[in-house]
Design a protein around this motif. Structure first.
Motif, short mmCIF file in Angstrom:
data_model
loop_
_atom_site.label_atom_id
_atom_site.label_comp_id
_atom_site.label_asym_id
_atom_site.label_seq_id
_atom_site.Cartn_x
_atom_site.Cartn_y
_atom_site.Cartn_z
N ASP A 48 1.10 59.95 14.27
CA ASP A 48 -0.13 60.37 14.96
C ASP A 48 -1.14 59.22 14.96
OD1 ASP A 48 -1.42 60.35 12.49
OD2 ASP A 48 -1.39 62.52 12.26
N ALA A 49 -2.31 59.49 15.48
CA ALA A 49 -3.30 58.42 15.65
C ALA A 49 -3.75 57.83 14.31
CB ALA A 49 -4.51 58.93 16.43
N GLY A 50 -3.62 58.61 13.25
CA GLY A 50 -4.00 58.11 11.93
C GLY A 50 -2.85 57.42 11.22
N GLY A 51 -1.68 57.38 11.88
CA GLY A 51 -0.53 56.71 11.28
C GLY A 51 0.38 57.63 10.49
N THR A 52 0.03 58.90 10.37
CA THR A 52 0.88 59.83 9.62
C THR A 52 2.17 60.09 10.38
OG1 THR A 52 -1.01 60.88 8.57
CG2 THR A 52 1.01 62.19 8.71
N LEU A 53 3.28 60.02 9.66
CA LEU A 53 4.58 60.31 10.27
C LEU A 53 4.62 61.79 10.67
CD1 LEU A 53 7.60 59.74 10.90
CD2 LEU A 53 8.07 60.22 8.49
N VAL A 54 4.88 62.07 11.94
CA VAL A 54 4.94 63.46 12.38
C VAL A 54 6.35 63.88 12.78
CG1 VAL A 54 2.53 63.63 13.07
CG2 VAL A 54 4.21 62.88 14.74
N PHE A 55 7.22 62.90 13.05
CA PHE A 55 8.59 63.28 13.43
C PHE A 55 9.45 62.04 13.53
CE2 PHE A 55 11.77 64.44 16.80
CZ PHE A 55 12.38 65.48 16.10
N TYR A 56 10.73 62.17 13.10
CA TYR A 56 11.77 61.29 13.64
C TYR A 56 12.97 62.15 13.96
CZ TYR A 56 13.37 60.57 8.69
OH TYR A 56 13.79 60.72 7.38
N ASN A 57 13.72 61.69 14.95
CA ASN A 57 14.76 62.56 15.49
C ASN A 57 16.09 62.40 14.74
OD1 ASN A 57 15.58 60.09 16.46
ND2 ASN A 57 15.41 60.61 18.64
N GLU A 58 17.05 63.21 15.13
CA GLU A 58 18.34 63.19 14.44
C GLU A 58 18.99 61.82 14.53
OE1 GLU A 58 19.58 67.71 15.56
OE2 GLU A 58 21.20 66.30 15.17
N ALA A 59 18.82 61.17 15.68
CA ALA A 59 19.44 59.85 15.85
C ALA A 59 18.89 58.83 14.86
CB ALA A 59 19.20 59.36 17.28
N ALA A 60 17.65 59.04 14.42
CA ALA A 60 17.03 58.11 13.47
C ALA A 60 17.45 58.40 12.04
CB ALA A 60 15.51 58.19 13.59
N GLU A 61 17.92 59.61 11.81
CA GLU A 61 18.16 60.01 10.42
C GLU A 61 19.24 59.16 9.75
OE1 GLU A 61 16.73 64.65 10.90
OE2 GLU A 61 18.87 64.21 10.73
N GLY A 62 20.26 58.74 10.53
CA GLY A 62 21.32 57.92 9.96
C GLY A 62 20.81 56.57 9.48
N LEU A 63 19.87 56.01 10.23
CA LEU A 63 19.33 54.70 9.87
C LEU A 63 18.28 54.79 8.76
CD1 LEU A 63 18.96 53.22 13.46
CD2 LEU A 63 20.60 52.51 11.71
N LEU A 64 17.60 55.90 8.71
CA LEU A 64 16.51 56.04 7.73
C LEU A 64 16.99 56.70 6.44
CD1 LEU A 64 13.64 57.06 10.17
CD2 LEU A 64 14.14 54.80 9.21
N GLY A 65 18.20 57.25 6.50
CA GLY A 65 18.83 57.69 5.26
C GLY A 65 18.46 59.06 4.76
N ARG A 66 17.73 59.83 5.55
CA ARG A 66 17.41 61.20 5.12
C ARG A 66 17.00 62.02 6.34
NH1 ARG A 66 13.65 61.84 -0.03
NH2 ARG A 66 15.35 60.54 -0.79
N ARG A 67 17.27 63.34 6.25
CA ARG A 67 16.82 64.22 7.33
C ARG A 67 15.30 64.31 7.32
NH1 ARG A 67 19.36 68.56 9.34
NH2 ARG A 67 17.74 69.92 8.50
#
Lengths: 131, 277
Positions: A26-45
């Protein structure tokens, strides 16, 4: 309850349908979502994460230069896009929450809505070896 | 706040015997916070009869436009108070990054589409961006706006008075792209506007069969409107923006088959209906 702007709602819904890894803040930099495709690279759901502000997800994923040296906010595409409202691109390395280091190419851009209000920013990324 | 519906139809007026009970005028609602203050929600063809009913005691008129599709602005050129100049008038509309509200409204209020230009209105209305950043106080009413899902810049409004709250989302497709029928709050378009309101006036243009053919056109079904009301905790739902092809019998039948959840009152919007919020 804080409701996100419609631009962020639409981006989140679009990301949930895409096979390309997407990381949304969001505008303050808080993580609001990453999708399923990103989960493999980021290592967690995404659902398994606590709320993460900008500093927390930067600390969690430890983005750094390919040679191992630190990456400043100005050189990190997503924080840079949030800060200056422009697009940014770089190949960098992260440590996934599964402990694995991965090289990724990141393109980040701001979400600027009507009346030029900053709604947040998006990072689209790929494993760099795929490119 | 006293509320009266002057136009409940969506997209296009639908005059005739088949629509005489629910009405054929396009979107327009009168909100009266005080005897001398009139707030108008959208300027569809219902604005013309509303204008004829405005009495000299009204000294301030605020017209809140959700968006600039024709069915929401076509009454502007027929609103008597604009030409009498007896009241102070302000028009509020969705912000745009490409053109001012004046530039966008005068695409309609100028030849060849219309013979009278906005600058010729005796009331000299002032134009303002809808309060999407911070709420504004209009008389005794706090007004806030937020962009919602509908093609082109479109806002919904929330009006809060000391007596109660009203949310107005006449053109709204919160189901667009949702994984479930609707996403729960906070990832629900318009959710913040409608949260806990006493009266929610919401788009219910299509049947489920029609919606399946018109996804992305910016509207909802009756069932989606009810689900939206439940998710936001609204206490009373008035369905709105009836499709011009839906006659009185069809609206009656739709209302009768609808399962109404506990704690929620649902009724189809009808021209002339009044509410106290």
């Amino acid at each position: 309850m804080d409701y996100p702007p419609v631009e962020l709602i639409l981006m989140r819904q679009l990301a949930s349908y895409l096979a390309t890894p997407i990381f949304l803040v969001d505008a303050g930099g808080t993580l609001v979502f990453y999708n399923e495709a990103a989960e493999g690279l980021l290592g967690r759901r995404f659902e398994d994460l606590p709320e993460m502000g900008r500093d927390e997800w930067l600390q969690a994923f430890q983005p750094h230069q390919l040679d191992g040296s630190p990456l400043s906010s100005d050189d990190n595409p997503l924080p840079a896009a949030l800060a200056d409202g422009r697009e940014h691109h770089r190949t960098l390395a992260i440590i996934g929450l599964d402990g694995h280091e991965r090289q990724i190419s990141v393109t980040a851009f701001p979400l600027i809505g009507q009346a030029r209000r900053l709604a947040g920013a998006v990072a689209v990324f790929w494993p760099s070896e795929d490119r | 706040m006293k509320v009266r519906l002057w136009g409940v139809r969506g997209s296009l007026g639908a005059a005739g015997q088949a629509t005489v009970r629910y009405g054929g005028n396009t979107s327009c609602i009168e909100v009266r916070p005080a005897a001398d203050h009139l707030i108008v929600l959208d300027a569809g063809s219902g604005l013309r009869p509303l204008g004829l009913a405005v009495t000299p005691e009204v000294r301030r008129i605020d017209v809140l436009l959700t968006h600039l599709h024709m069915d929401h602005i076509q009454g502007l050129g027929f609103f008597a108070p604009f030409f009498s100049g007896d009241a102070e008038v302000a028009i509020w509309g969705p912000p745009s990054i490409t053109a001012s509200l004046h530039q966008r409204l005068t695409r309609y209020l100028s030849p060849p589409l219309f013979p009278v230009e906005l600058r010729d209105f005796a009331a000299r209305p002032t134009l303002h961006d809808a309060p999407t950043h911070e709420s504004v106080r209009l008389g005794s009413v706090e007004v806030s706006a937020a962009l919602i899902l509908h093609p082109g810049p479109t806002v919904g409004y929330r009006l809060t008075s000391p007596e109660g709250t009203l949310a107005y989302l006449p053109d709204h497709e919160p189901a667009l792209g949702a994984r479930k029928s609707l996403e729960p709050p906070p990832w629900l378009s318009g959710g913040g506007l409608a949260e806990g309101v006493d009266l929610l006036i919401h788009d219910a243009q299509y049947t489920a069969e029609e919606y399946a053919q018109r996804i992305g056109w910016g509207h909802s079904t009756l069932d989606l409107a009810v689900t939206f009301a439940q998710l936001t905790g609204a206490r009373r739902l008035v369905t709105f923006h009836h499709d011009p092809g839906h006659d009185d019998a069809m609206l009656d039948a739709a209302a009768q088959r609808l399962p109404v959840p506990d704690g929620l009152t649902v009724e189809p919007g009808r021209e002339g209906a009044t509410f106290v919020v």
